[in-house]
Design a protein around this motif. Structure first.
Motif, short mmCIF file in Angstrom:
data_model
loop_
_atom_site.label_atom_id
_atom_site.label_comp_id
_atom_site.label_asym_id
_atom_site.label_seq_id
_atom_site.Cartn_x
_atom_site.Cartn_y
_atom_site.Cartn_z
N LEU A 4 0.84 -1.19 0.00
CA LEU A 4 0.00 0.00 0.00
C LEU A 4 0.88 1.24 0.00
CD1 LEU A 4 -2.94 1.06 0.25
CD2 LEU A 4 -2.58 1.11 2.72
N VAL A 5 0.65 2.14 -0.93
CA VAL A 5 1.50 3.32 -1.07
C VAL A 5 1.13 4.36 -0.02
CG1 VAL A 5 2.16 5.22 -2.59
CG2 VAL A 5 1.84 2.93 -3.53
N LYS A 6 2.14 4.85 0.67
CA LYS A 6 1.96 5.90 1.66
C LYS A 6 2.45 7.21 1.07
CE LYS A 6 2.98 2.33 5.04
NZ LYS A 6 4.03 1.68 5.83
N HIS A 7 1.80 8.30 1.45
CA HIS A 7 2.11 9.60 0.88
C HIS A 7 2.64 10.53 1.96
CE1 HIS A 7 0.06 8.25 -2.71
NE2 HIS A 7 -1.02 7.99 -2.00
N VAL A 8 3.79 11.12 1.69
CA VAL A 8 4.45 12.02 2.63
C VAL A 8 4.56 13.40 1.99
CG1 VAL A 8 6.57 12.48 3.92
CG2 VAL A 8 5.74 10.13 3.68
N ALA A 9 4.30 14.43 2.78
CA ALA A 9 4.41 15.81 2.31
C ALA A 9 5.51 16.52 3.09
CB ALA A 9 3.08 16.54 2.51
N LEU A 10 6.33 17.29 2.39
CA LEU A 10 7.37 18.10 3.02
C LEU A 10 7.00 19.57 2.84
CD1 LEU A 10 10.12 17.94 4.48
CD2 LEU A 10 11.22 18.19 2.25
N ALA A 28 15.00 14.27 -3.40
CA ALA A 28 15.99 13.32 -2.88
C ALA A 28 15.34 12.29 -1.97
CB ALA A 28 17.09 14.08 -2.14
N LEU A 29 14.41 12.73 -1.14
CA LEU A 29 13.72 11.80 -0.24
C LEU A 29 12.86 10.82 -1.03
CD1 LEU A 29 12.61 14.10 2.73
CD2 LEU A 29 14.72 12.77 2.47
N GLN A 30 12.24 11.30 -2.10
CA GLN A 30 11.47 10.39 -2.95
C GLN A 30 12.36 9.31 -3.54
OE1 GLN A 30 7.86 10.09 -4.31
NE2 GLN A 30 9.10 8.23 -4.27
N LYS A 31 13.54 9.70 -4.01
CA LYS A 31 14.46 8.71 -4.57
C LYS A 31 14.94 7.75 -3.48
CE LYS A 31 17.38 9.75 -7.88
NZ LYS A 31 18.57 10.25 -8.64
N GLN A 32 15.25 8.26 -2.31
CA GLN A 32 15.67 7.38 -1.22
C GLN A 32 14.56 6.38 -0.87
OE1 GLN A 32 16.11 8.98 2.76
NE2 GLN A 32 17.71 7.50 3.26
N ALA A 33 13.34 6.88 -0.79
CA ALA A 33 12.22 6.01 -0.42
C ALA A 33 11.99 4.93 -1.47
CB ALA A 33 10.95 6.84 -0.22
N SER A 34 11.98 5.31 -2.75
CA SER A 34 11.64 4.35 -3.80
C SER A 34 12.82 3.46 -4.19
CB SER A 34 11.11 5.09 -5.02
OG SER A 34 12.06 6.01 -5.51
N ARG A 35 14.02 4.00 -4.18
CA ARG A 35 15.19 3.22 -4.62
C ARG A 35 15.81 2.41 -3.49
NH1 ARG A 35 20.46 6.54 -5.96
NH2 ARG A 35 20.49 6.48 -3.67
N ASP A 36 15.92 3.01 -2.29
CA ASP A 36 16.70 2.40 -1.21
C ASP A 36 15.83 1.72 -0.16
OD1 ASP A 36 18.67 3.72 -2.63
OD2 ASP A 36 18.85 5.37 -1.20
N LEU A 37 14.85 2.44 0.35
CA LEU A 37 14.05 1.94 1.47
C LEU A 37 13.01 0.92 1.02
CD1 LEU A 37 13.74 2.56 4.59
CD2 LEU A 37 11.82 4.02 3.93
N SER A 38 12.40 1.16 -0.13
CA SER A 38 11.25 0.37 -0.55
C SER A 38 11.57 -1.11 -0.69
CB SER A 38 10.72 0.91 -1.88
OG SER A 38 9.67 0.11 -2.37
N GLY A 39 12.63 -1.43 -1.41
CA GLY A 39 12.95 -2.83 -1.63
C GLY A 39 13.37 -3.57 -0.38
N TRP A 41 12.48 -2.76 2.88
CA TRP A 41 11.41 -2.86 3.87
C TRP A 41 10.04 -3.13 3.26
CZ3 TRP A 41 11.66 -3.56 8.94
CH2 TRP A 41 12.88 -3.30 9.58
N GLN A 42 9.99 -3.34 1.94
CA GLN A 42 8.74 -3.71 1.26
C GLN A 42 7.63 -2.69 1.51
OE1 GLN A 42 8.78 -6.45 -0.93
NE2 GLN A 42 10.94 -6.15 -0.41
N ILE A 43 7.95 -1.44 1.22
CA ILE A 43 6.96 -0.37 1.36
C ILE A 43 6.91 0.42 0.06
CG2 ILE A 43 7.24 -0.11 3.86
CD1 ILE A 43 9.03 2.29 3.27
N GLY A 44 5.80 1.09 -0.17
CA GLY A 44 5.68 2.00 -1.29
C GLY A 44 5.37 3.39 -0.77
N ALA A 45 5.99 4.40 -1.36
CA ALA A 45 5.79 5.75 -0.83
C ALA A 45 6.00 6.79 -1.91
CB ALA A 45 6.76 6.02 0.32
#
Length: 281
Positions: A4-10, A28-39, A41-45
């Motif tokens: 389930l995709v979570k949405h973050v606002a800065l 940069a945070l979007q790239k970190q979330a999708s490229r580094d964190l997502s795979g 921790w199995q999250i979408g953001a």
């Protein structure tokens, strides 16, 4: 099944941090979330920048940068609907507040409500099985272990293998590899857990000296998430841990001025090409 995709606002409500900087850090945070964190921790953001808090859609989790946040107010909180939001202290050094923003984003995405725990053997020799609070950035939160995305400084974070019972060759315990063994902390970091036999919360911290130390937090009561209660205790130490910014980072990559000059050169090249296309039309 897709996560389930979570949405973050800065959002910046700071006089020190303009919308342009917010947009660069959000990218940069979007790239970190999708490229580094997502795979890992199995999250979408998604992470998006907004000019005003009033512009943020109601299903986004805001991260708000302000000038007037005291140590005790910084960190992730839950709003009246039980949804997470984060308060981030502004700083003249973009690398400092971007690192904090990354820290809060990673922890918000992995544990939105601040109560997620994982069982394991205690790192304190006189305890048995305990439950560790999942705060993915805390053990390596110091700027020494931060890395760079798009020229923006972001936080290291641990992987699920951080809670493995024993170390194994070739296993990645944090994104940068700075953490070498399970359930270990680095200078400037900490880890928190609950001893169920005594109902006492404990920490191992490394906020000074040559070795980490144990400390008891006592019993933590309801009313706020466990994370928010712990953040109130550790927020001043966390602020000190990130205060050096890129200067002490082992993995920080090029400094911001160098990254900026690269961006300017690309923009100049594009402008030249655009002008040629317009002239030839």
């Amino acid at each position: 099944m897709e996560p389930l995709v979570k949405h973050v606002a800065l959002v910046s409500e700071s006089r020190q941090v303009g919308t342009g900087e917010v947009m660069m850090v959000a990218a940069a945070l979007q790239k970190q979330a999708s490229r580094d964190l997502s795979g890992i921790w199995q999250i979408g953001a998604t992470v998006d920048a907004f000019e005003h808090l009033e512009d943020v859609p109601v299903d986004y989790w805001p991260m708000i940068i302000r000038d007037d946040i005291g140590y005790s107010a910084a960190g992730i909180h839950l709003d009246q609907s039980g949804q997470p939001f984060a308060l981030i202290s502004a700083d003249p050094d973009r690398d400092v507040w971007s690192l904090t923003s990354s820290h809060e984003m990673c922890e918000m995405l992995v544990d939105p409500f601040g109560n997620r725990v994982i069982a394991g053997d205690s790192i304190k020799a006189d305890q048995g099985r305990v439950t560790y609070l999942v705060e993915v950035c805390d053990p390596s939160e110091a700027s020494n272990y931060a890395y760079s995305v798009n020229g923006v400084l972001v936080s290291d974070f641990y992987t699920p293998n951080f809670f493995d019972p024993v170390a194994a060759p070739g296993v990645r315990y944090s994104y940068t590899g700075a953490i070498k063994t399970p359930r270990s902390i680095l200078p400037g970091g900490y880890i928190s857990w609950h001893d169920l036999e005594t109902d006492i919360w404990w920490q191992q911290t490394w906020f000074g000296g040559s070795q980490p130390q144990f400390r008891s937090l006592g019993k933590l009561t309801g009313g706020r998430s466990i994370r928010s209660q712990i953040d109130r205790i550790t927020s001043e130490d966390t602020a000190m841990a990130v205060s050096a910014g890129r200067a002490t980072s082992e993995f920080g990559g090029m400094a911001a001025p160098s990254a900026r000059s690269t961006l300017a050169a690309r923009a100049q090249s594009l402008h030249s090409q655009i002008n040629e296309l317009i002239a030839a039309a």
